[in-house]
Scaffold this active site. Sequence first.
Site, mmCIF file in Angstrom:
data_model
loop_
_atom_site.group_PDB
_atom_site.id
_atom_site.type_symbol
_atom_site.label_atom_id
_atom_site.label_comp_id
_atom_site.label_asym_id
_atom_site.label_seq_id
_atom_site.Cartn_x
_atom_site.Cartn_y
_atom_site.Cartn_z
ATOM 1 N N ASP A 72 0.813 -1.226 0.000
ATOM 2 C CA ASP A 72 0.000 0.000 0.000
ATOM 3 C C ASP A 72 0.844 1.274 0.000
ATOM 4 O O ASP A 72 0.428 2.314 0.512
ATOM 5 C CB ASP A 72 -0.958 0.020 1.213
ATOM 6 C CG ASP A 72 -1.908 -1.160 1.194
ATOM 7 O OD1 ASP A 72 -2.264 -1.614 0.100
ATOM 8 O OD2 ASP A 72 -2.291 -1.621 2.290
ATOM 9 N N LYS B 182 1.883 2.157 -4.990
ATOM 10 C CA LYS B 182 2.427 1.603 -6.238
ATOM 11 C C LYS B 182 1.484 1.868 -7.404
ATOM 12 O O LYS B 182 1.923 2.136 -8.515
ATOM 13 C CB LYS B 182 2.654 0.084 -6.091
ATOM 14 C CG LYS B 182 3.657 -0.280 -5.004
ATOM 15 C CD LYS B 182 3.785 -1.779 -4.825
ATOM 16 C CE LYS B 182 2.538 -2.437 -4.315
ATOM 17 N NZ LYS B 182 2.157 -2.083 -2.929
ATOM 18 N N HIS C 72 -4.581 -1.756 -5.870
ATOM 19 C CA HIS C 72 -3.773 -0.632 -6.360
ATOM 20 C C HIS C 72 -4.718 0.480 -6.822
ATOM 21 O O HIS C 72 -5.474 0.311 -7.774
ATOM 22 C CB HIS C 72 -2.867 -1.091 -7.500
ATOM 23 C CG HIS C 72 -1.864 -2.121 -7.065
ATOM 24 N ND1 HIS C 72 -0.986 -2.734 -7.932
ATOM 25 C CD2 HIS C 72 -1.585 -2.619 -5.844
ATOM 26 C CE1 HIS C 72 -0.224 -3.574 -7.254
ATOM 27 N NE2 HIS C 72 -0.572 -3.538 -5.989
#
Length: 456
Positions: free
Chosen positions: A19, A22, A47
């Site tokens: 977390d 990215k 994501h």
Amino acid sequence: MSRNLASRCVIVVGAQWGDEGKGKVVDLLASHFDWIARYQGGHNAGHTVITGGRKHILQLIPCGILSGSARAVIGNGVVIDPAALVQEMDALEAANVQLEGRLFVSNRAQVILPYHRMLELAAENAPGRIKIGTTSRGIGPSYEDKMGRRGLRIADLFDADLLRTHIENALREKNAIAGALYQAQPLDAGSIYERYVDYSRRIRSYVTDTAALLDQAWRAGDSILLEGAQGTLLDIDHGTYPFVTSSSTTAGGGCTGTGLGPTRVSGVVGVSKAYATRVGGGPFPTELEGEIAEHLRERGNEFGSVTGRPRRVGWIDLPLLRYAVRLNGMESLIITKLDVLDQLAEIPVCVGYRRGQSAVEEIPATVAEMEKLEPVYESLPGWQTSTAGVTQWAELPRAARAYLDFLASRLELEIGLISTGPERNEAAWLPHTKLQAWLGVTAPAKASVERVKAKG
Ligand code: GDP
Ligand code: IMO
Ligand code: MG
């Protein structure tokens, strides 16, 4: 065939416990690449990409799918729940994202079946078992079957007889185990088979030998970004075992998980928050509780994008980041969520560990030893000015630059990019970095550690 010199392959890895942002970073970098590939994990990943006010949470399909013309690959190292994949494909198509000709799924990736989830849920809640606090997606049991050489691969979905026999045989065993050990209700082979045949029809046209495809692309001079999921400290070998995920999240996994050989890799860039978070159980030396923890959690919106669980929060931890630099051969670092620290008067940075009177130099291998670590902090002045949305290094407050300079010099690593908000364009590039050279933007200049120092 000889190598075309324009070929580039960059691995983006999480430098902490996942977390790190990215998704935001890969979405931003994607316009510099022809291909974006996931190499490990599954739909335990979440994501987040926010563009033009629209939020997407991608779990299996690489974030590059949202950016222009980049093509997206789900590599052989990924474990795929076809239900999750189909759901994600439908959501993207509903958002007018074109998948045909842009999404490629490895025929060698492993398939997650409903019994993986059943076994994981049962085991997590069983008395006497260490509760990892997993995402309950069946990731661990599916990798267990892979390594036990009894997994089902994507290519097997298209052989109806094999698929039926596999599900029947596997269920005979899994139902017996889950019933005997955890009193779980048995699953029905027939209905699972029917559902998986449906999924296989939906995904068939996307399935291919992605290792061969990426090799071809690389030889043709294309650029490839490998999008890591989870983070270094969740790596099955190097993470805070057993509080880890079941795959090789570190850069080495990028090669085995896509079939690209190590000589193809141009560089490794890590992503870290300006502080630290962790979801689920396990050691977290710089963890905070109380008011400051609440402040960071609220400002950083630190709630799991997959499970909604509140994330544990703490100060940035340089010994663990150094560990991540070493394990990944990381040569550039991206710092995200700088803006979350905006209101703090001072910012402690963990610069080392002690145990009693002695300094601890190595990261311990056991949870018990990790939990005895006493972080040593140096406090830096906060900037108490908004950095939200700042896009120029020079426009960051002096104290924020000093904070970043401190991190870069203590890690002996360049910082290539700073993220100042969740939107794609909320980020400040540092010029003449290795990162920019890997993106094909500029030639590499002096190490930016020196550059940052000079400017700071
Ligand atoms: P990932 O799993 O590494 O892709 O990270 P997640 O998407 O799970 O979590 C990162 C969260 O932080 C998401 O909600 C992002 O929208 C958000 N985010 C990313 N970069 C920044 C940033 O620089 N500032 C702020 N405030 N939020 C960010
Ligand atoms: P992204 O890609 C943060 C954590 C879980 C749990 C442990 C094992 O969004 O950064 P698993 O379901 O993988 O067997 O759970 O790993 N975890 C993550 N934490 N970000 C993730 O992914 C994670 N994927 C798994 O919370 O502690
Ligand atoms: Mg996430």
